[in-house]
Design a protein around this motif. Sequence first.
Motif, PDB file in Angstrom:
ATOM      1  N   GLN A  24       0.831  -1.196   0.000  1.00 13.75           N
ATOM      2  CA  GLN A  24       0.000   0.000   0.000  1.00 13.75           C
ATOM      3  C   GLN A  24       0.866   1.247   0.000  1.00 13.75           C
ATOM      4  O   GLN A  24       1.813   1.360   0.773  1.00 13.75           O
ATOM      5  CB  GLN A  24      -0.914  -0.002   1.230  1.00 13.75           C
ATOM      6  CG  GLN A  24      -1.828   1.206   1.299  1.00 13.75           C
ATOM      7  CD  GLN A  24      -2.838   1.112   2.427  1.00 13.75           C
ATOM      8  OE1 GLN A  24      -3.278   0.007   2.760  1.00 13.75           O
ATOM      9  NE2 GLN A  24      -3.191   2.230   3.009  1.00 13.75           N
ATOM     10  N   ALA A  25       0.519   2.197  -0.895  1.00 14.38           N
ATOM     11  CA  ALA A  25       1.261   3.457  -0.982  1.00 14.38           C
ATOM     12  C   ALA A  25       0.343   4.649  -0.726  1.00 14.38           C
ATOM     13  O   ALA A  25       0.733   5.790  -0.940  1.00 14.38           O
ATOM     14  CB  ALA A  25       1.913   3.579  -2.368  1.00 14.38           C
ATOM     15  N   GLY A  26      -0.881   4.380  -0.304  1.00 17.38           N
ATOM     16  CA  GLY A  26      -1.843   5.441  -0.042  1.00 17.38           C
ATOM     17  C   GLY A  26      -3.246   4.934  -0.295  1.00 17.38           C
ATOM     18  O   GLY A  26      -3.442   3.963  -1.024  1.00 17.38           O
ATOM     19  N   SER A  27      -4.230   5.579   0.321  1.00 15.19           N
ATOM     20  CA  SER A  27      -5.609   5.162   0.086  1.00 15.19           C
ATOM     21  C   SER A  27      -6.570   6.271   0.471  1.00 15.19           C
ATOM     22  O   SER A  27      -6.230   7.192   1.220  1.00 15.19           O
ATOM     23  CB  SER A  27      -5.937   3.895   0.873  1.00 15.19           C
ATOM     24  OG  SER A  27      -5.990   4.171   2.252  1.00 15.19           O
ATOM     25  N   PRO A  31     -17.518   7.864   1.056  1.00 14.49           N
ATOM     26  CA  PRO A  31     -18.837   7.214   1.044  1.00 14.49           C
ATOM     27  C   PRO A  31     -19.220   6.643  -0.316  1.00 14.49           C
ATOM     28  O   PRO A  31     -19.941   5.651  -0.393  1.00 14.49           O
ATOM     29  CB  PRO A  31     -19.791   8.350   1.441  1.00 14.49           C
ATOM     30  CG  PRO A  31     -18.944   9.331   2.170  1.00 14.49           C
ATOM     31  CD  PRO A  31     -17.602   9.257   1.518  1.00 14.49           C
ATOM     32  N   ASP A  32     -18.722   7.271  -1.396  1.00  9.15           N
ATOM     33  CA  ASP A  32     -19.152   6.860  -2.737  1.00  9.15           C
ATOM     34  C   ASP A  32     -18.128   6.032  -3.493  1.00  9.15           C
ATOM     35  O   ASP A  32     -18.421   5.496  -4.562  1.00  9.15           O
ATOM     36  CB  ASP A  32     -19.516   8.095  -3.567  1.00  9.15           C
ATOM     37  CG  ASP A  32     -18.334   9.033  -3.751  1.00  9.15           C
ATOM     38  OD1 ASP A  32     -17.420   9.015  -2.901  1.00  9.15           O
ATOM     39  OD2 ASP A  32     -18.311   9.772  -4.754  1.00  9.15           O
ATOM     40  N   ARG A  33     -16.902   5.920  -2.965  1.00  9.54           N
ATOM     41  CA  ARG A  33     -15.871   5.180  -3.711  1.00  9.54           C
ATOM     42  C   ARG A  33     -14.685   4.908  -2.799  1.00  9.54           C
ATOM     43  O   ARG A  33     -14.605   5.427  -1.673  1.00  9.54           O
ATOM     44  CB  ARG A  33     -15.403   5.978  -4.930  1.00  9.54           C
ATOM     45  CG  ARG A  33     -14.709   7.276  -4.580  1.00  9.54           C
ATOM     46  CD  ARG A  33     -14.511   8.163  -5.789  1.00  9.54           C
ATOM     47  NE  ARG A  33     -14.056   9.481  -5.395  1.00  9.54           N
ATOM     48  CZ  ARG A  33     -12.790   9.857  -5.363  1.00  9.54           C
ATOM     49  NH1 ARG A  33     -11.832   9.012  -5.722  1.00  9.54           N
ATOM     50  NH2 ARG A  33     -12.445  11.079  -4.981  1.00  9.54           N
ATOM     51  N   LEU A  34     -13.740   4.124  -3.320  1.00  7.62           N
ATOM     52  CA  LEU A  34     -12.478   3.915  -2.621  1.00  7.62           C
ATOM     53  C   LEU A  34     -11.334   4.069  -3.620  1.00  7.62           C
ATOM     54  O   LEU A  34     -11.510   3.833  -4.821  1.00  7.62           O
ATOM     55  CB  LEU A  34     -12.442   2.533  -1.961  1.00  7.62           C
ATOM     56  CG  LEU A  34     -12.435   1.289  -2.888  1.00  7.62           C
ATOM     57  CD1 LEU A  34     -11.022   0.836  -3.202  1.00  7.62           C
ATOM     58  CD2 LEU A  34     -13.220   0.155  -2.241  1.00  7.62           C
ATOM     59  N   ARG A  35     -10.216   4.525  -3.099  1.00  9.75           N
ATOM     60  CA  ARG A  35      -9.027   4.693  -3.940  1.00  9.75           C
ATOM     61  C   ARG A  35      -7.867   3.998  -3.240  1.00  9.75           C
ATOM     62  O   ARG A  35      -7.696   4.152  -2.022  1.00  9.75           O
ATOM     63  CB  ARG A  35      -8.721   6.179  -4.121  1.00  9.75           C
ATOM     64  CG  ARG A  35      -7.619   6.457  -5.120  1.00  9.75           C
ATOM     65  CD  ARG A  35      -7.392   7.954  -5.238  1.00  9.75           C
ATOM     66  NE  ARG A  35      -6.719   8.481  -4.057  1.00  9.75           N
ATOM     67  CZ  ARG A  35      -6.878   9.721  -3.605  1.00  9.75           C
ATOM     68  NH1 ARG A  35      -7.721  10.548  -4.202  1.00  9.75           N
ATOM     69  NH2 ARG A  35      -6.213  10.123  -2.545  1.00  9.75           N
TER      70      ARG A  35
END
Length: 310
Positions: A24-27, A31-35
């Motif tokens: 993982q390098a960031g996240s 409520p409407d999506r995930l990155r």
Amino acid sequence: MKNHSATHLLHSALRKVLGTHVQQAGSLVAPDRLRFDFTHPRKLGKEEIEMVERLVNTVIFEDIELVKEYKPLKQALEEGALAFFGDKYGDIVRTVKIGDFSYELCGGTHLDRTIETGYFKIIYEGSIASGVRRVEAITGKALEKYLKEKEMEIERLSEKIDLILEEKQNLEKELSKLKLKLASDEIEKAINSANAVKIDNFKVVAIKVSANDVDELKQFGDILRNKIGSGVGLLASVTENKINFVCVVTDDLVKEKKLDAVKIVREVTKITGGGGGGRPNMATAGGKDVAKLDEAMRNLVNVVKKLIQQ
């Protein structure tokens, strides 16, 4: 909660599909999506994305309980919990375990069971830095909205396609009419030319035209037969290095001179290595040797003369 739990599933699925070099390098959990940003040297292929989605959704629909526990950091790491966030941890940490599929250190909010996620769909994959990729995904109701928007987009595109196809058909009809008009003018010009040969008061003409296929050439043949009055006509066109012929004989010559378009076209096309058939007033044929087309067309007059003398 849905998107946070799905992020853990995504992280684990990426490591299983791409390899354990994925970290993982960031996240972002919204409520409407995930990155989710992660280390990987190249673009994900379509099959890889589908495999990741399939893995995540399999776990979701297995309805696995998310086990959240507090335990010593050392114990959690020894048990295989992932901690790739660069954060400093205390002696006691919170872990989130999803069956045998995912085990991470995490203090965030999560679902109780994977089935509550609904469904998982990746909507974007791209690069954000050298060796770092980004995936965006949606779950639950956001996915319903996304699919509805895509459905509406498909409907709009379908309407555009229908209009384009209708316009294409109209243009093809106009083009067909224009080709018929040009062919008609060309045929009339050849019939009325001073070079048109006359035998026993009827005309014999051979004309090269542009036609897409034999059917179109036969349309031109009908025009030739109607315009020539009394006579014999030969039309030829070349398509994909093959010759198509259409020979027409007016009804008066079929009856009075016993001329037969089939006999004429077969004799003419011998030169080009072809043969044909049809009716006495119209026959078609093919030819292979394009280089001898002009010779074959010049031979029409001799063939007609020969058949009259028989």
